[in-house]
Design an enzyme around this catalytic site. Structure first.
Site: not given
Ligand code: 13P
Length: 262
Positions: A182, A104, A9-10, A242-243
């Site tokens: 995150g 989010e 997920n960018w 995510g990251g």
């Molecule tokens: P991170 O991997 O940056 O913690 O984000 C997870 C996320 O929200 C994927 O949808």
């Protein structure tokens, strides 16, 4: 046997050149790691809406299959909804997945359980080949109050109430504890497994086959060095990243953890 799914997920990151480079870089690494055969797990990338078309095009020109998904979609199929993107549009572009109810979206755009359920339902009735990825998870406050299962069950029940268990056939659920997103804090594999098992059991109460087949992803600070342990858990079928999905090296590293286990 469920296949593992490694999904990136960018969020609101990337550019035209980033989209092209990330996809070709990950495909090259995944192909190399898989050797002669196609990878024995699935790869998905979810770029921001403006880059979906390019992402599909770029994916189609790789030797390894990389699916493309949208990060969000409207619950309406068309009309006067300025700034929204519809299901027919993302399907038209060749997307195969859509994330729904990411924390989010729930937190910053006030997406309620009801709205998320409406989007899920719209997705299922629009095109059964477009896979909804329902995101659920508790906040730190809720976890500390011992409410993890209550929150996750409420988020899933809202969708079950709208589409029934049949609506979950072929869908994906991502458990993403908000406190792990995150933050660099990951749920331990055992902590994550407990919630995944809870989710599968909740679905099993409605239909054992759907529960057995559904892919349950873990999301929240998944990195190359913790992916293998997480994905090795009985009820964890991959990750929503995510990251670490924004870097070829780290996303490919997570893909390699899946390749090893699958
Ligand atoms: P991170 O991997 O940056 O913690 O984000 C997870 C996320 O929200 C994927 O949808």
């Amino acid at each position: 046997m469920r296949r593992l799914l490694v999904a990136g997920n960018w969020k609101m990151n990337g550019s035209l050149s980033f989209t092209a480079e990330l996809i070709s870089g990950v495909a090259a690494r995944a192909s190399h790691a898989a050797g002669q055969n196609p990878p024995n797990y699935d790869i998905l990338v979810c770029p921001p809406a403006p880059y979906l078309g390019l992402a599909v095009e770029q994916s189609n020109s790789q030797s390894v299959s990389i699916a493309v998904g949208a990060q969000n979609v409207s619950s309406h199929l068309k009309g006067a909804f300025t700034g929204e993107t519809s299901l027919p549009m993302i399907a038209d572009l060749g997307c195969e997945y859509v994330l729904l109810g990411h924390s989010e979206r729930r937190e910053y755009y006030q997406e309620s359980d009801v709205l998320v359920a409406e989007k899920f339902s719209a997705c299922r009735s629009f095109d059964s080949s477009l896979v909804p990825v329902l995101c659920v998870g508790e906040s730190l406050e809720e976890r500390e109050a011992g409410k993890t299962e209550i929150v996750v069950a409420r988020q899933i029940q809202a969708v079950l109430g709208k589409v029934g268990i049949a609506g979950f056939k072929g869908a994906v659920i991502a458990y993403e504890p908000v406190w792990a997103i995150g933050t660099g804090k990951t749920a331990s594999p055992e902590e994550a497994q407990l919630v995944h098992e809870f989710i599968r059991n909740l679905l099993r109460d409605h239909d054992a086959k759907v529960a057995e087949e559904i892919q349950l992803l873990y999301g929240g600070s998944v990195k190359p060095d913790n992916a293998e342990q997480l994905f090795a858990q009985t009820d964890i079928d991959g990750g929503l990243i995510g990251g670490a999905s924004l870097d070829v090296e780290s996303f490919a590293g997570i893909c390699e953890a899946a390749q090893k286990l699958a």
